[in-house]
Motif scaffolding. Structure first.
Motif, PDB file in Angstrom:
ATOM      1  N   VAL A  30       0.828  -1.206   0.000  1.00  0.00           N
ATOM      2  CA  VAL A  30       0.000   0.000   0.000  1.00  0.00           C
ATOM      3  C   VAL A  30       0.864   1.258   0.000  1.00  0.00           C
ATOM      4  O   VAL A  30       0.697   2.158  -0.841  1.00  0.00           O
ATOM      5  N   GLN A  31       1.809   1.356   0.927  1.00  0.00           N
ATOM      6  CA  GLN A  31       2.634   2.555   1.014  1.00  0.00           C
ATOM      7  C   GLN A  31       3.494   2.781  -0.228  1.00  0.00           C
ATOM      8  O   GLN A  31       3.497   3.890  -0.775  1.00  0.00           O
ATOM      9  N   PRO A  32       4.227   1.781  -0.741  1.00  0.00           N
ATOM     10  CA  PRO A  32       4.989   2.039  -1.966  1.00  0.00           C
ATOM     11  C   PRO A  32       4.107   2.396  -3.163  1.00  0.00           C
ATOM     12  O   PRO A  32       4.528   3.174  -4.031  1.00  0.00           O
ATOM     13  N   CYS A  33       2.892   1.866  -3.220  1.00  0.00           N
ATOM     14  CA  CYS A  33       1.986   2.257  -4.300  1.00  0.00           C
ATOM     15  C   CYS A  33       1.617   3.729  -4.187  1.00  0.00           C
ATOM     16  O   CYS A  33       1.558   4.450  -5.201  1.00  0.00           O
ATOM     17  N   LEU A  34       1.378   4.203  -2.971  1.00  0.00           N
ATOM     18  CA  LEU A  34       1.098   5.629  -2.768  1.00  0.00           C
ATOM     19  C   LEU A  34       2.270   6.484  -3.226  1.00  0.00           C
ATOM     20  O   LEU A  34       2.084   7.541  -3.839  1.00  0.00           O
ATOM     21  N   GLU A  35       3.487   6.023  -2.946  1.00  0.00           N
ATOM     22  CA  GLU A  35       4.678   6.768  -3.349  1.00  0.00           C
ATOM     23  C   GLU A  35       4.841   6.788  -4.861  1.00  0.00           C
ATOM     24  O   GLU A  35       5.410   7.740  -5.421  1.00  0.00           O
ATOM     25  N   ALA A  36       4.345   5.771  -5.550  1.00  0.00           N
ATOM     26  CA  ALA A  36       4.474   5.696  -7.008  1.00  0.00           C
ATOM     27  C   ALA A  36       3.493   6.601  -7.738  1.00  0.00           C
ATOM     28  O   ALA A  36       3.686   6.910  -8.914  1.00  0.00           O
ATOM     29  N   LEU A  37       2.443   7.042  -7.051  1.00  0.00           N
ATOM     30  CA  LEU A  37       1.425   7.888  -7.677  1.00  0.00           C
ATOM     31  C   LEU A  37       1.927   9.303  -7.893  1.00  0.00           C
ATOM     32  O   LEU A  37       2.773   9.811  -7.146  1.00  0.00           O
ATOM     33  N   CYS A  38       1.364   9.967  -8.901  1.00  0.00           N
ATOM     34  CA  CYS A  38       1.672  11.382  -9.125  1.00  0.00           C
ATOM     35  C   CYS A  38       0.844  12.244  -8.173  1.00  0.00           C
ATOM     36  O   CYS A  38       0.008  11.734  -7.409  1.00  0.00           O
ATOM     37  N   VAL A  39       1.066  13.524  -8.195  1.00  0.00           N
ATOM     38  CA  VAL A  39       0.271  14.455  -7.398  1.00  0.00           C
ATOM     39  C   VAL A  39      -1.202  14.321  -7.792  1.00  0.00           C
ATOM     40  O   VAL A  39      -1.547  14.317  -8.971  1.00  0.00           O
ATOM     41  N   GLY A  40      -2.052  14.161  -6.773  1.00  0.00           N
ATOM     42  CA  GLY A  40      -3.475  13.977  -7.028  1.00  0.00           C
ATOM     43  C   GLY A  40      -3.853  12.555  -7.394  1.00  0.00           C
ATOM     44  O   GLY A  40      -5.011  12.289  -7.730  1.00  0.00           O
ATOM     45  N   GLY A  41      -2.891  11.630  -7.301  1.00  0.00           N
ATOM     46  CA  GLY A  41      -3.140  10.246  -7.693  1.00  0.00           C
ATOM     47  C   GLY A  41      -4.016   9.506  -6.694  1.00  0.00           C
ATOM     48  O   GLY A  41      -4.203   9.926  -5.549  1.00  0.00           O
ATOM     49  N   LYS A  42      -4.529   8.377  -7.153  1.00  0.00           N
ATOM     50  CA  LYS A  42      -5.495   7.625  -6.341  1.00  0.00           C
ATOM     51  C   LYS A  42      -5.134   6.142  -6.330  1.00  0.00           C
ATOM     52  O   LYS A  42      -4.933   5.538  -7.387  1.00  0.00           O
TER      53      LYS A  42
END
Length: 326
Positions: free
Chosen positions: A234-246
């Motif tokens: 979960v956390q690394p996926c959040l880090e992979a997202l761009c600004v405003g990502g979901k």
């Protein structure tokens, strides 16, 4: 009498038993089941919630012009029976109505030669679709399609699909056909070839060090569809997202997960989820899949083999379907 697959106790084995053919009550129909998708559901009743069959008998009050005998229909997770008056129903969230039924949970499902269901839970199957390929679209398919449609990502957005299994292999196809650029995300490289064949433009091995940075280099990742129930990702996926990502959760993670609030706040990122769909959503999914030639990868088995299939469900490539009608 009919044959049916029944869990007689929670977490028991599925037993094939003879039981009376059910009669449809007012507003319900009886279906002669052809195929049913496999899902590990161990409630003490007839299991199965991705059901494909033909209308065999109408209960009182069911419109015989709309619901024709012999018509091919499907049933998903939601079994209808909405009250139409509560807050959820009035807001078109019928799934969350307290009267709503769940197929294979509080009404008998499709591991049987016949089943009965409220008529509003049915979806109509277009001619020409392969019967055995339809069941996975009735739950897994609508989950993916509904999540993308309702979260309204811009066409051309870069979307990651985490986990290339029963949900994920459909997610790649729906994403690609809905106009998104897809990154397939899985462990090792064994799924890369099939992911690209299904429509992904990129592939990321999440077992390799630096995969988050690899995602960022591909481009601004607007969304990651999580179809893999792995808390540590979960956390690394959040880090992979761009600004405003979901990060969009489409599966149940059976343990608490870490989500750093700083990562969320400093990037205006969010964690969201999506819960299957009602018959209207499923009908839209089926029609979209038919028009765009989206096809699940399946293996079929007889009802007698269902316990073996359930025991090996995590090894399936990619969805298992039980053939009821011989």
């Amino acid at each position: 009498m009919m044959n049916a697959g029944v869990f007689k106790k929670v977490c028991g084995i599925l037993e094939i038993v003879e039981m009376p053919i059910p009669k449809p009550k007012k507003g319900w129909v009886r279906i002669k089941v052809h195929y049913c998708g496999v899902f590990k559901n161990e409630y003490p009743r007839v299991s199965g919630h991705e059901v494909l069959g033909e209308i065999e008998k109408l209960g009182d009050g069911v419109d015989p012009i709309k619901f024709k005998l012999g018509q091919m229909v499907g049933v998903g997770w939601n079994g209808g029976n909405h009250c139409g008056e509560c807050r959820e129903c009035l807001n078109d969230n019928h799934l969350f109505c307290k009267n709503s039924l769940v197929t294979g949970i509080n009404i008998d499902g499709g591991y049987a030669e016949y089943m009965v269901i409220p008529s509003e839970a049915l979806v109509f199957i277009p001619e020409g679709m392969k019967k055995e390929e339809i069941p996975p679209l009735l739950c897994a398919g609508v989950t993916v399609y509904g999540s993308l449609k309702n979260h309204k990502f811009k066409k051309g957005s870069l979307i990651g699909v985490l986990g290339i299994g029963g949900l994920g292999h459909l997610a790649i196809q729906f994403c690609q056909k809905m106009g998104y650029e897809v990154i397939a995300m899985s462990r090792g490289n064994s799924k890369e070839k099939i992911s690209r064949q299904l429509g992904s433009s990129h592939y990321v091995d999440i077992e390799k060090d630096g995969w988050v940075e690899q995602m960022k280099k591909i481009g601004p990742v607007e969304c990651i569809l999580s179809t893999a129930p792995i808390a540590r990702l979960v956390q690394p996926c959040l880090e992979a997202l761009c600004v405003g990502g979901k990060l969009l959760l489409l599966c149940i993670i059976h343990e608490p997960f870490l989500a750093d609030s700083l990562t969320l706040i400093m990037g205006n990122k969010t964690i969201a989820s999506w819960y299957v769909g009602d018959s209207k959503d499923i009908q839209e999914t089926i029609d979209f899949a038919n028009k765009n030639k989206i096809r699940p990868i399946i293996q079929t088995y007889p009802l007698e083999d269902v316990n073996e299939v359930l025991n090996k469900i995590n090894e399936a490539h990619f969805r298992s379907v039980i053939q009821i009608l011989k």
